[in-house]
Design a protein around this motif. Structure first.
Motif, mmCIF file in Angstrom:
data_model
loop_
_atom_site.group_PDB
_atom_site.id
_atom_site.type_symbol
_atom_site.label_atom_id
_atom_site.label_comp_id
_atom_site.label_asym_id
_atom_site.label_seq_id
_atom_site.Cartn_x
_atom_site.Cartn_y
_atom_site.Cartn_z
ATOM 1 N N GLY A 14 0.951 -1.765 -0.073
ATOM 2 C CA GLY A 14 -0.179 0.105 -0.260
ATOM 3 C C GLY A 14 0.538 1.342 0.331
ATOM 4 O O GLY A 14 1.857 1.542 -0.397
ATOM 5 N N ASP A 16 1.425 2.833 2.432
ATOM 6 C CA ASP A 16 2.019 3.409 4.054
ATOM 7 C C ASP A 16 3.906 3.955 3.386
ATOM 8 O O ASP A 16 4.907 3.084 2.671
ATOM 9 C CB ASP A 16 2.322 1.652 4.560
ATOM 10 C CG ASP A 16 2.779 2.389 6.229
ATOM 11 O OD1 ASP A 16 3.803 3.289 6.478
ATOM 12 O OD2 ASP A 16 2.649 1.512 6.806
ATOM 13 N N HIS A 42 5.495 0.578 -1.223
ATOM 14 C CA HIS A 42 4.029 0.551 -1.954
ATOM 15 C C HIS A 42 4.208 -0.770 -3.214
ATOM 16 O O HIS A 42 3.657 0.215 -4.060
ATOM 17 C CB HIS A 42 4.522 1.682 -3.022
ATOM 18 C CG HIS A 42 4.824 3.385 -2.131
ATOM 19 N ND1 HIS A 42 3.546 3.792 -0.723
ATOM 20 C CD2 HIS A 42 6.067 4.236 -1.792
ATOM 21 C CE1 HIS A 42 4.575 5.062 -0.920
ATOM 22 N NE2 HIS A 42 5.744 5.063 -0.683
ATOM 23 N N THR A 44 1.967 -4.095 -4.147
ATOM 24 C CA THR A 44 0.838 -4.471 -4.606
ATOM 25 C C THR A 44 0.642 -5.687 -3.191
ATOM 26 O O THR A 44 1.855 -6.474 -3.724
ATOM 27 C CB THR A 44 0.291 -4.036 -5.283
ATOM 28 O OG1 THR A 44 0.872 -5.240 -6.919
ATOM 29 C CG2 THR A 44 0.444 -2.885 -6.188
ATOM 30 N N SER A 64 3.039 -2.666 7.967
ATOM 31 C CA SER A 64 1.733 -1.568 8.519
ATOM 32 C C SER A 64 1.591 -0.931 9.335
ATOM 33 O O SER A 64 1.725 -1.412 10.345
ATOM 34 C CB SER A 64 0.291 -2.689 8.023
ATOM 35 O OG SER A 64 -0.465 -1.387 7.996
ATOM 36 N N GLY A 67 -2.626 1.691 9.213
ATOM 37 C CA GLY A 67 -4.395 1.235 8.935
ATOM 38 C C GLY A 67 -4.651 0.637 7.710
ATOM 39 O O GLY A 67 -6.204 0.294 7.962
ATOM 40 N N ALA A 68 -4.110 0.644 6.869
ATOM 41 C CA ALA A 68 -4.804 -0.628 6.226
ATOM 42 C C ALA A 68 -3.786 -2.045 5.614
ATOM 43 O O ALA A 68 -4.594 -2.867 5.104
ATOM 44 C CB ALA A 68 -3.989 -0.053 4.703
ATOM 45 N N HIS A 69 -4.077 -3.009 6.522
ATOM 46 C CA HIS A 69 -3.526 -4.227 6.726
ATOM 47 C C HIS A 69 -4.715 -5.203 7.038
ATOM 48 O O HIS A 69 -5.010 -6.248 7.102
ATOM 49 C CB HIS A 69 -2.996 -4.128 8.317
ATOM 50 C CG HIS A 69 -3.867 -3.516 9.471
ATOM 51 N ND1 HIS A 69 -3.570 -2.095 9.926
ATOM 52 C CD2 HIS A 69 -4.726 -3.834 9.931
ATOM 53 C CE1 HIS A 69 -4.695 -1.778 10.673
ATOM 54 N NE2 HIS A 69 -5.201 -3.236 10.835
ATOM 55 N N THR A 71 -6.617 -4.627 4.885
ATOM 56 C CA THR A 71 -7.384 -5.087 3.707
ATOM 57 C C THR A 71 -6.344 -5.465 2.095
ATOM 58 O O THR A 71 -5.752 -6.767 2.145
ATOM 59 C CB THR A 71 -7.144 -3.016 2.742
ATOM 60 O OG1 THR A 71 -8.582 -2.719 3.069
ATOM 61 C CG2 THR A 71 -7.266 -3.667 1.007
ATOM 62 N N HIS A 72 -4.143 -4.873 3.227
ATOM 63 C CA HIS A 72 -3.702 -5.927 2.445
ATOM 64 C C HIS A 72 -3.243 -6.678 2.724
ATOM 65 O O HIS A 72 -2.534 -7.750 1.718
ATOM 66 C CB HIS A 72 -2.469 -5.028 2.278
ATOM 67 C CG HIS A 72 -2.772 -2.488 1.973
ATOM 68 N ND1 HIS A 72 -2.599 -3.217 0.541
ATOM 69 C CD2 HIS A 72 -2.735 -2.273 2.567
ATOM 70 C CE1 HIS A 72 -2.807 -1.874 -0.119
ATOM 71 N NE2 HIS A 72 -3.062 -1.363 1.657
ATOM 72 N N ARG A 75 -5.585 -9.779 1.477
ATOM 73 C CA ARG A 75 -5.568 -10.405 -0.598
ATOM 74 C C ARG A 75 -4.364 -10.796 -0.454
ATOM 75 O O ARG A 75 -4.135 -11.454 -1.042
ATOM 76 C CB ARG A 75 -5.682 -8.686 -0.377
ATOM 77 C CG ARG A 75 -4.735 -8.650 -2.173
ATOM 78 C CD ARG A 75 -5.936 -8.367 -2.883
ATOM 79 N NE ARG A 75 -6.112 -8.717 -4.658
ATOM 80 C CZ ARG A 75 -6.123 -9.276 -5.022
ATOM 81 N NH1 ARG A 75 -7.235 -10.737 -4.617
ATOM 82 N NH2 ARG A 75 -6.138 -9.743 -6.253
ATOM 83 N N ASP A 100 -8.520 -5.566 15.802
ATOM 84 C CA ASP A 100 -7.977 -6.674 14.327
ATOM 85 C C ASP A 100 -7.222 -7.391 14.466
ATOM 86 O O ASP A 100 -7.067 -8.439 13.497
ATOM 87 C CB ASP A 100 -7.381 -5.152 13.208
ATOM 88 C CG ASP A 100 -8.129 -4.567 12.954
ATOM 89 O OD1 ASP A 100 -8.875 -4.277 13.323
ATOM 90 O OD2 ASP A 100 -7.065 -3.163 12.430
#
Length: 134
Positions: A14, A16, A42, A44, A64, A67-69, A71-72, A75, A100
């Protein structure tokens, strides 16, 4: 013949932009004799999984702080399954709230480390994860 080196891909998924912790963990694992492929910032989920498969990695370490953990991390797990590479273990670190953490572990993340975790402990746990898988 000696035992094969543990191979670890370390990445920051992401947007971060903080990778100090990831670099500290990468260095600790390398200093402990593991082969570390550091993908950097960065990334994907697709890049991370493709690199792990190409490098024949035993583990993927995700970091992370933004805060996008939620999602990532899932995935990456899903892509490993889709690519029939779910024998690759996944661990993560960073700022991950307790509520989380439980969800990520349920989704298939093998282990999570919080900020300030002793690097010797991380090395020990990574070795244990691989030994338990084998």
């Amino acid at each position: 013949m000696g035992e094969e080196k543990i191979r670890v891909v370390i990445a920051k998924p992401g947007l971060d932009g903080h990778d100090r912790g990831a670099k500290v963990v990468a260095r600790a694992l390398r200093d402990a004799g593991m082969e570390v492929i550091y993908l950097g910032l960065h990334q994907t989920a697709e890049n991370i999984v493709n690199a792990a498969i190409q490098e024949d990695a035993d583990l993927i370490g995700l970091s992370s702080l933004a805060g996008a953990h939620m999602t990532h991390f899932p995935r990456v797990i899903d892509l490993l399954k889709e690519n029939k590479a779910d024998d690759i273990l996944v661990f993560g670190g960073g700022i991950i709230p307790d509520e989380d953490r439980d969800q990520l572990l349920e989704k298939g993340v093998d282990m999570l480390f919080g900020p300030g975790t002793d690097t010797e402990f991380i090395v020990e746990q990574v070795r244990k994860l691989v030994a338990d898988r084998n």
